[in-house]
Each structure stands twice: as C-alpha cells, then as structure tokens.
Design an enzyme around this catalytic site. Structure first.
Site, PDB file in Angstrom:
ATOM      1  CB  SER A  15      -0.932   0.010   1.216  1.00  0.00           C
ATOM      2  OG  SER A  15      -0.188  -0.129   2.425  1.00  0.00           O
ATOM      3  CG  HIS A  31      -1.086   3.718   4.657  1.00  0.00           C
ATOM      4  ND1 HIS A  31      -1.911   3.159   5.604  1.00  0.00           N
ATOM      5  CD2 HIS A  31      -0.659   2.696   3.874  1.00  0.00           C
ATOM      6  CE1 HIS A  31      -1.983   1.849   5.416  1.00  0.00           C
ATOM      7  NE2 HIS A  31      -1.230   1.543   4.371  1.00  0.00           N
ATOM      8  CG  ASP A  88      -3.417   4.829   8.327  1.00  0.00           C
ATOM      9  OD1 ASP A  88      -2.500   5.665   8.325  1.00  0.00           O
ATOM     10  OD2 ASP A  88      -3.660   4.097   7.345  1.00  0.00           O
ATOM     11  N   GLY A  96      -2.011  -4.201   1.279  1.00  0.00           N
ATOM     12  CA  GLY A  96      -2.105  -5.396   2.111  1.00  0.00           C
ATOM     13  C   GLY A  96      -1.152  -6.504   1.742  1.00  0.00           C
ATOM     14  CG  ASN A 103       1.129  -5.039   4.673  1.00  0.00           C
ATOM     15  OD1 ASN A 103       0.597  -4.299   5.480  1.00  0.00           O
ATOM     16  ND2 ASN A 103       1.108  -4.799   3.376  1.00  0.00           N
TER      17      ASN A 103
END
Length: 226
Positions: A38, A188, A185, A76, A104
C-alpha cells in the site's frame, strides 16, 4: 574590393556555418516498476499522488523524459503475496524494479525468516531476468519488541550486500515521525508525505537509472574478437 570579398567568402567553410550543432542523443525509453504494498499503491490518495506517479513527475522535472514508472503496488501485500504475483506483475517491458515489500509482514508479526526467504527469492528471480533493483528497506514497529526487530531489521542491508543492490534503508524515512505527513491511521503517508519520500529517495533512483543504462550498454556491446 568586391572581387576580394567574393574570394574571401568562397574560402570560408560555409558548410560548417550552415549546419546546426549535432543534437544530444536521446536516451532510450526505460520502464521502472514500483513493486510493493500500500505504500507503493497510494493508499487513500488521489490517482496522481501515489509514489510511482509523483516519482515519474519528479524524474521528468529533472530531465528524465524517457523514464516511465509503473505502479505495481497492492495494498495489504506481504512478501509472500509479492512472490506469488511476481511473474505477471513485473512484465517483460520492465528494465528496473523498486522493491518495497515487508511492512505488512512486520505488522502481522510474521516470522522474519519467512520475509527474508521471500525477498531473497524475489530478488534472485528478478536478477535472473537481468533487471536492476533498488531495494527499499523497512523497520519493524517498536511494539513488536527488540528481539523481533533484531531479526527483521537486518534483512534489507544483508540482502542488498548479498545481491549487490542499491539500498534505500527506510522507505518512510523523514515521514513516519511527522504526523502532518501521515494519514490518520499513522501507517500511510499523505500526498505531502509521498513527496518527501520522492525527494529523499531520488538520488538512489537516479543511481538505479544510471546503472540500468550502463548495464544495457555493456550487454549490447559486441564481444571482443579472440
């Protein structure tokens, strides 16, 4: 006097005056695939604000007119997912790869040995295709503890040394510690955060371009006669 002038002009190298200087050779087109998760895909960002798009615009502004950066990021994705889609995601038009995977794996607490093995296999298969690689590193989140970090963090520099790759040690360098450059979040980058990444990684991307073009010239050069 008129006869003298005509004789003088006749002796002047008019051809040299008439011909414009030779144009600088145009670099052959080059395609870089940004292969990642991502952070590459541009999670929650406008279409032109992701890493590949901003990087291509910045390269063009620096005179790299014939360089295309293609987005092969999947949100992801783990190193296992990247390995499974490698052959179709990095197509035959590719000349070089920016490899950004592993974040991830760390967020999910996957055994670092698995991430190392997958990245090693990805790199090996890309090198078998004679593709230049810029390896973008990642650090384990602090909440996973020192033992996990001690196993995860060395993966990138050690693989870069093993495979003779250009290494950008931490993809989120200069961004992750600045909340204004991160989405809510905390994982990112914003569009401004991506711009900061592009600025910081640019010297290594230009090294990748130079290396790719040099190796292409070397492979195209005729072998010396015995």
């Amino acid at each position: 006097m008129t006869a003298f002038a005509m004789a003088f002009l006749a002796s002047w190298p008019l051809k040299a005056m008439a011909e414009p200087p030779a144009a600088a050779p145009v670099a052959t087109p080059l395609t870089i695939v940004a292969f990642g998760d991502s952070l590459t895909a541009g999670y929650l960002l406008p279409p032109d604000a992701g890493f590949p798009e901003q990087l291509q615009a910045a390269l063009k502004a620096r005179g790299h007119e014939n360089v295309t950066v293609r987005n092969a990021g999947v949100s992801g994705d783990t190193t296992s997912g990247g390995l499974s889609r490698l052959d179709w995601a990095v197509g035959p038009e590719t000349d070089a790869v920016i490899l950004e995977l592993g974040a991830n794996d760390a967020l999910r607490g996957i055994d670092p040995a698995i991430a190392r093995k997958n990245l090693d296999e990805i790199i090996t298969r890309l090198k078998e295709r004679n593709l230049s690689i810029l390896l973008a590193g990642m650090y384990a989140p602090p909440n996973l503890g020192k033992d996990y970090a001690a196993r995860f963090n060395p993966i990138y520099p050690e693989l870069a040394e093993k495979h003779d790759l250009t290494l950008y040690p931490f993809f989120l360098d200069g961004v992750v510690t600045h909340p204004k450059l991160m989405l809510s979040d905390g994982l990112h980058p914003t569009a401004e955060g991506v711009a900061e990444i592009v600025t910081r990684i640019m010297p290594d991307v230009e090294k990748l371009i130079a290396r790719t073009r040099r190796e292409a010239r070397e492979s195209a050069a005729p072998a010396d006669a015995p």
